[in-house]
Design a protein around this motif. Structure first.
Motif, PDB file in Angstrom:
ATOM      1  N   ARG A 187     -10.346  51.995  84.903  1.00  5.48           N
ATOM      2  CA  ARG A 187      -9.313  51.649  83.901  1.00  5.48           C
ATOM      3  C   ARG A 187      -8.352  50.572  84.424  1.00  5.48           C
ATOM      4  O   ARG A 187      -7.139  50.732  84.400  1.00  5.48           O
ATOM      5  CB  ARG A 187      -8.551  52.904  83.472  1.00  5.48           C
ATOM      6  N   VAL A 188      -8.922  49.459  84.840  1.00  7.66           N
ATOM      7  CA  VAL A 188      -8.146  48.338  85.373  1.00  7.66           C
ATOM      8  C   VAL A 188      -7.751  47.401  84.233  1.00  7.66           C
ATOM      9  O   VAL A 188      -8.592  47.027  83.409  1.00  7.66           O
ATOM     10  CB  VAL A 188      -8.960  47.583  86.451  1.00  7.66           C
ATOM     11  N   SER A 189      -6.475  47.020  84.203  1.00  5.08           N
ATOM     12  CA  SER A 189      -5.956  46.104  83.177  1.00  5.08           C
ATOM     13  C   SER A 189      -5.090  45.034  83.825  1.00  5.08           C
ATOM     14  O   SER A 189      -4.243  45.355  84.674  1.00  5.08           O
ATOM     15  CB  SER A 189      -5.120  46.859  82.132  1.00  5.08           C
ATOM     16  N   PHE A 190      -5.294  43.773  83.440  1.00  9.40           N
ATOM     17  CA  PHE A 190      -4.437  42.684  83.910  1.00  9.40           C
ATOM     18  C   PHE A 190      -4.709  41.457  83.047  1.00  9.40           C
ATOM     19  O   PHE A 190      -5.682  41.416  82.281  1.00  9.40           O
ATOM     20  CB  PHE A 190      -4.674  42.365  85.393  1.00  9.40           C
ATOM     21  N   THR A 191      -3.861  40.460  83.178  1.00  5.55           N
ATOM     22  CA  THR A 191      -4.037  39.191  82.465  1.00  5.55           C
ATOM     23  C   THR A 191      -3.908  38.033  83.443  1.00  5.55           C
ATOM     24  O   THR A 191      -3.310  38.157  84.516  1.00  5.55           O
ATOM     25  CB  THR A 191      -2.989  39.012  81.351  1.00  5.55           C
ATOM     26  N   VAL A 192      -4.474  36.893  83.031  1.00  2.00           N
ATOM     27  CA  VAL A 192      -4.266  35.619  83.721  1.00  2.00           C
ATOM     28  C   VAL A 192      -3.936  34.601  82.645  1.00  2.00           C
ATOM     29  O   VAL A 192      -4.713  34.407  81.701  1.00  2.00           O
ATOM     30  CB  VAL A 192      -5.511  35.168  84.507  1.00  2.00           C
ATOM     31  N   GLY A 193      -2.785  33.976  82.753  1.00  2.00           N
ATOM     32  CA  GLY A 193      -2.393  32.970  81.782  1.00  2.00           C
ATOM     33  C   GLY A 193      -3.030  31.620  82.072  1.00  2.00           C
ATOM     34  O   GLY A 193      -3.567  31.380  83.158  1.00  2.00           O
ATOM     35  N   ALA A 194      -2.967  30.722  81.118  1.00  2.00           N
ATOM     36  CA  ALA A 194      -3.498  29.370  81.317  1.00  2.00           C
ATOM     37  C   ALA A 194      -2.772  28.700  82.480  1.00  2.00           C
ATOM     38  O   ALA A 194      -1.542  28.663  82.520  1.00  2.00           O
ATOM     39  CB  ALA A 194      -3.315  28.556  80.040  1.00  2.00           C
ATOM     40  N   GLY A 195      -3.532  28.201  83.454  1.00  2.00           N
ATOM     41  CA  GLY A 195      -2.946  27.537  84.606  1.00  2.00           C
ATOM     42  C   GLY A 195      -2.298  28.461  85.612  1.00  2.00           C
ATOM     43  O   GLY A 195      -1.734  27.982  86.600  1.00  2.00           O
ATOM     44  N   GLU A 196      -2.397  29.763  85.416  1.00  2.00           N
ATOM     45  CA  GLU A 196      -1.765  30.725  86.321  1.00  2.00           C
ATOM     46  C   GLU A 196      -2.737  31.137  87.425  1.00  2.00           C
ATOM     47  O   GLU A 196      -3.949  31.202  87.212  1.00  2.00           O
ATOM     48  CB  GLU A 196      -1.328  31.966  85.540  1.00  2.00           C
ATOM     49  N   LEU A 229      -5.756  21.434  93.813  1.00  2.00           N
ATOM     50  CA  LEU A 229      -6.579  21.394  92.603  1.00  2.00           C
ATOM     51  C   LEU A 229      -5.872  22.073  91.439  1.00  2.00           C
ATOM     52  O   LEU A 229      -5.908  21.585  90.304  1.00  2.00           O
ATOM     53  CB  LEU A 229      -7.921  22.076  92.865  1.00  2.00           C
ATOM     54  N   ARG A 230      -5.253  23.189  91.728  1.00  2.00           N
ATOM     55  CA  ARG A 230      -4.547  23.893  90.658  1.00  2.00           C
ATOM     56  C   ARG A 230      -3.417  23.037  90.095  1.00  2.00           C
ATOM     57  O   ARG A 230      -3.216  22.963  88.877  1.00  2.00           O
ATOM     58  CB  ARG A 230      -3.996  25.202  91.198  1.00  2.00           C
ATOM     59  N   ALA A 231      -2.690  22.358  90.980  1.00  2.00           N
ATOM     60  CA  ALA A 231      -1.583  21.520  90.523  1.00  2.00           C
ATOM     61  C   ALA A 231      -2.081  20.322  89.713  1.00  2.00           C
ATOM     62  O   ALA A 231      -1.472  19.955  88.703  1.00  2.00           O
ATOM     63  CB  ALA A 231      -0.773  21.043  91.727  1.00  2.00           C
ATOM     64  N   SER A 232      -3.177  19.722  90.137  1.00  2.00           N
ATOM     65  CA  SER A 232      -3.644  18.501  89.470  1.00  2.00           C
ATOM     66  C   SER A 232      -4.467  18.784  88.221  1.00  2.00           C
ATOM     67  O   SER A 232      -4.433  17.997  87.265  1.00  2.00           O
ATOM     68  CB  SER A 232      -4.470  17.655  90.451  1.00  2.00           C
ATOM     69  N   LEU A 233      -5.187  19.903  88.201  1.00  2.00           N
ATOM     70  CA  LEU A 233      -6.095  20.190  87.082  1.00  2.00           C
ATOM     71  C   LEU A 233      -5.563  21.250  86.133  1.00  2.00           C
ATOM     72  O   LEU A 233      -6.121  21.442  85.053  1.00  2.00           O
ATOM     73  CB  LEU A 233      -7.458  20.648  87.624  1.00  2.00           C
ATOM     74  N   ARG A 234      -4.533  21.973  86.542  1.00  2.00           N
ATOM     75  CA  ARG A 234      -3.965  23.070  85.736  1.00  2.00           C
ATOM     76  C   ARG A 234      -5.038  24.111  85.397  1.00  2.00           C
ATOM     77  O   ARG A 234      -5.095  24.633  84.289  1.00  2.00           O
ATOM     78  CB  ARG A 234      -3.316  22.544  84.453  1.00  2.00           C
ATOM     79  N   VAL A 235      -5.888  24.390  86.359  1.00  2.00           N
ATOM     80  CA  VAL A 235      -6.914  25.409  86.177  1.00  2.00           C
ATOM     81  C   VAL A 235      -6.352  26.755  86.624  1.00  2.00           C
ATOM     82  O   VAL A 235      -5.584  26.836  87.582  1.00  2.00           O
ATOM     83  CB  VAL A 235      -8.187  25.039  86.981  1.00  2.00           C
TER      84      VAL A 235
END
Length: 224
Positions: free
Chosen positions: A22-31, A189-195
């Motif tokens: 019963r694992v629950s979590f989210t990841v937002g865009a670019g997070e 990469l995260r900073a430049s691509l917002r992945v």
């Protein structure tokens, strides 16, 4: 706002053993969200279920509002370019007999995005982005170091311009100096691509260095 990734009450069983409970979590865009815990706690199994490489027993995994849990393979295939994996063993993730250029180009070919006119330049761009030169593209994996192979794996994951990378222990097979290099590359990469990232590791310090939020897993459950 709808999260990029929304995991709700995820349950995964191996036989009668409940590995994810019963694992629950989210990841937002670019997070960047880190998922940490000891070996055997269920975090890699969670990653496989998120990627739909393993079928959960219960719960839902939504990507960009679409429930992946029971999505037919044909429709799932259309979405796969938007979320890509990076696994632990870079040498194991690469074919020993194929040149690096061809392996980076593979997702473009598989997903119908290869162009004779633009494809080679796209491969060069990806290699440059992860700190490799065009000369590396002519080599085979055994001619590269572990850190260089992991850069290749990351470049290949980025080929389809995904919105989310699921990174399962991406530095654990590397020595400490190379780990730092790869973590810094991921931050750039995260900073430049917002992945967005779902970064899975047993290394709390490394995950905190890269992530906006860190979740802790133990015995198949998220703990406060």
């Amino acid at each position: 706002m709808t999260p990029l990734l929304d995991v709700r009450d995820l349950v995964v069983r191996y036989g009668t053993r409940q590995v994810v409970d019963r694992v629950s979590f989210t990841v937002g865009a670019g997070e960047a969200v880190g998922l940490v815990g000891p070996s055997g706690c269920g975090k890699s199994t969670t990653a496989l279920a998120v990627l739909r490489l393993l079928q959960p027993a219960a719960g839902t995994v939504r990507f960009a509002g679409v429930d992946l849990t029971h999505l037919p393979e044909r429709e799932l295939r259309r979405l796969r370019p938007r979320f890509q994996p990076v696994f632990q063993d870079p040498h194991g993730a690469l074919s020993p007999r194929r040149r690096i250029r061809d392996q980076i180009a593979e997702p473009l070919r598989v997903h119908g995005r290869w162009s004779r006119a633009d494809g080679p330049a796209r491969v060069d761009e990806l290699m440059e982005r992860v700190g490799l030169s065009p000369a590396h593209g002519l080599r085979l994996p055994h001619e590269l170091s572990g850190g260089q192979c992991q850069r290749v794996v990351i470049a290949r994951a980025l080929a389809t311009r995904p919105e989310l990378l699921v990174l399962d222990e991406p530095t654990s097979a590397l020595d400490p100096s190379l780990r730092a290099e790869i973590l810094n590359l991921l931050m750039d990469l995260r900073a430049s691509l917002r992945v967005g990232f779902l970064l899975i590791s047993h290394d709390h310090a490394a995950v905190r260095h890269v992530s906006d939020r860190v979740l802790t897993m133990r015995d198949g459950r998220l703990i406060p």
